[in-house]
Design an enzyme around this catalytic site. Sequence first.
Site, PDB file in Angstrom:
ATOM      1  N   GLY A   3       0.800  -1.216   0.000  1.00 13.63           N
ATOM      2  CA  GLY A   3       0.000   0.000   0.000  1.00 13.63           C
ATOM      3  C   GLY A   3       0.834   1.267   0.000  1.00 13.63           C
ATOM      4  O   GLY A   3       0.521   2.235  -0.707  1.00 13.63           O
ATOM      5  N   THR A  52      12.766  -7.607 -10.400  1.00 12.49           N
ATOM      6  CA  THR A  52      12.283  -8.977 -10.572  1.00 12.49           C
ATOM      7  C   THR A  52      11.037  -9.203  -9.717  1.00 12.49           C
ATOM      8  O   THR A  52      11.007  -8.849  -8.540  1.00 12.49           O
ATOM      9  CB  THR A  52      13.397  -9.976 -10.189  1.00 12.49           C
ATOM     10  OG1 THR A  52      14.526  -9.686 -11.005  1.00 12.49           O
ATOM     11  CG2 THR A  52      12.957 -11.416 -10.399  1.00 12.49           C
ATOM     12  N   CYS A  64       0.657   1.830  12.556  1.00 12.63           N
ATOM     13  CA  CYS A  64       1.949   2.496  12.441  1.00 12.63           C
ATOM     14  C   CYS A  64       2.078   3.639  13.445  1.00 12.63           C
ATOM     15  O   CYS A  64       3.146   4.167  13.662  1.00 12.63           O
ATOM     16  CB  CYS A  64       2.146   2.994  11.026  1.00 12.63           C
ATOM     17  SG  CYS A  64       0.633   3.509  10.269  1.00 12.63           S
ATOM     18  N   SER A  69      -3.167  -3.523  -0.897  1.00 14.17           N
ATOM     19  CA  SER A  69      -2.088  -4.204  -0.181  1.00 14.17           C
ATOM     20  C   SER A  69      -2.583  -5.584   0.262  1.00 14.17           C
ATOM     21  O   SER A  69      -3.610  -5.681   0.935  1.00 14.17           O
ATOM     22  CB  SER A  69      -1.698  -3.365   1.032  1.00 14.17           C
ATOM     23  OG  SER A  69      -0.739  -4.045   1.792  1.00 14.17           O
ATOM     24  N   ASN A  92      -8.603   3.815   7.885  1.00 10.03           N
ATOM     25  CA  ASN A  92      -8.021   2.711   8.660  1.00 10.03           C
ATOM     26  C   ASN A  92      -8.231   2.841  10.162  1.00 10.03           C
ATOM     27  O   ASN A  92      -8.108   1.873  10.890  1.00 10.03           O
ATOM     28  CB  ASN A  92      -6.525   2.575   8.365  1.00 10.03           C
ATOM     29  CG  ASN A  92      -5.792   3.887   8.434  1.00 10.03           C
ATOM     30  OD1 ASN A  92      -6.166   4.864   7.794  1.00 10.03           O
ATOM     31  ND2 ASN A  92      -4.742   3.937   9.226  1.00 10.03           N
TER      32      ASN A  92
HETATM   33  N1  PLP Z   1      -3.122   2.870   3.420  1.00 10.29           N
HETATM   34  C1  PLP Z   1      -3.928   2.472   4.414  1.00 10.29           C
HETATM   35  C2  PLP Z   1      -5.309   3.022   4.503  1.00 10.29           C
HETATM   36  C3  PLP Z   1      -3.466   1.549   5.364  1.00 10.29           C
HETATM   37  O1  PLP Z   1      -4.273   1.173   6.358  1.00 10.29           O
HETATM   38  C4  PLP Z   1      -2.141   1.062   5.253  1.00 10.29           C
HETATM   39  C5  PLP Z   1      -1.592   0.143   6.278  1.00 10.29           C
HETATM   40  O2  PLP Z   1      -1.910   0.218   7.453  1.00 10.29           O
HETATM   41  C6  PLP Z   1      -1.342   1.504   4.179  1.00 10.29           C
HETATM   42  C7  PLP Z   1      -1.863   2.413   3.286  1.00 10.29           C
HETATM   43  C8  PLP Z   1       0.049   1.002   3.995  1.00 10.29           C
HETATM   44  O3  PLP Z   1       0.022  -0.303   3.455  1.00 10.29           O
HETATM   45  P1  PLP Z   1       1.301  -1.258   3.535  1.00 10.29           P
HETATM   46  O4  PLP Z   1       1.375  -1.755   4.929  1.00 10.29           O
HETATM   47  O5  PLP Z   1       0.997  -2.367   2.570  1.00 10.29           O
HETATM   48  O6  PLP Z   1       2.457  -0.462   3.095  1.00 10.29           O
END
Ligand code: PLP
Length: 375
Positions: free
Chosen positions: A73, A238, A325, A200, A152
């Site tokens: 993502g 790759t 995060c 993702s 999220n």
């Molecule tokens: N976008 C949203 C809304 C997400 O919830 C997340 C991950 O928590 C991401 C992007 C980032 O995705 P990735 O963990 O695959 O880098």
Amino acid sequence: MKKRMIYADNAATTKLDAEAFEAMKPFLLEDYANPSQPYSFSRSAKAAIKAARQTIAKCINAEPEEIVFTSGGTESDNWAIKGTAFVYGDLRATLTTQMEHHAVLRACEAVEMLGFPVVYMRVNSEGVLTPETLRRYITDNTKLVSVMYANNEIGSIQPIQALCSVAHETGALFHTDAVQAIGHCAIDVKELGIDMLSASAHKFNGPKGIGFLYVKHGTPLNPFLNGGAQEAGMRAGTENVAAIVGMATALQKNCSSIDVTQRKMEALEAILIGKLKTESISFLRNGSTNHLPGHLSLSFKDADGEALLHRLDLMGICISTGAACDSKSTKTSHVLEAIGLDESFAKGTIRISFGKDNTEEDAIAIGENLISILK
Ligand code: PLP
């Protein structure tokens, strides 16, 4: 005896689907050829990538050539934002919202530093950007509108089709970060009018470190990684064949049972909310009524979300205080700030995100443990 773990943080990541894992195995152990090589040993890997692209495209009603594999993502979001800003053209500005994931917000800040204007639009108290608000912000200089499909932290789903139409009225492109939604909500990119969509795999029971960007035919976009000719020269490197295969298997499986899973998630939400209400626990439920299935953002006045997380952890329950995060940071989340949640509630906010492996017993246990802590 080992305590049973209850995992209810599926918005952070999901368990790899066993069938997806089985589908991946041959490409790690036997069919390990580089898919770009011309000899016959590479055929199987090449064919697997082609089939995965077709499978994924079908899940969102796209064409196979419109699916480009990425590392997840974060990369897909960075690509959509930077690849659009830096591509040749007269328009310069990007519009996004204050409640996007940091993968979008930080990418926007990076293009801003290079002189491309970005406006961070306000959302309403339910975490929704209304088409009317977008219409107020959009100008003839808007090149890209980037609005997440579903948030999220609070799960709100945006009126994507209407937002796309507003973006297109002035000739802007529309990108959506659908990382939380894909595999959980039915998405038809053609019907919605989306130009770019980020996904993702680890959010829909696929492996970590793999994702894709849907790029509608004819969308002006710079390549993201320069090098070899993989992914039509748009994203060199790759291919991670096993992960691509696992992602396609997981997505197809999730998409084939969206309705059933959704009903199950609604039932789990109802059990948990019912328990809290029966015990007269007062709380706010954040987000809009149109929200991600199984996603609950709950705020308890004057409680400490961080402490709730750790107390539940001691009871074998995994939940979150907000974005995965962000859980190391004790700052109020930018999403809760964007919806204007009072500090006394924001600090006492937790996110419970059920997944397809959760059971009614899990919802009951979470409710009971939460009540015992809060009381
Ligand atoms: N976008 C949203 C809304 C997400 O919830 C997340 C991950 O928590 C991401 C992007 C980032 O995705 P990735 O963990 O695959 O880098």
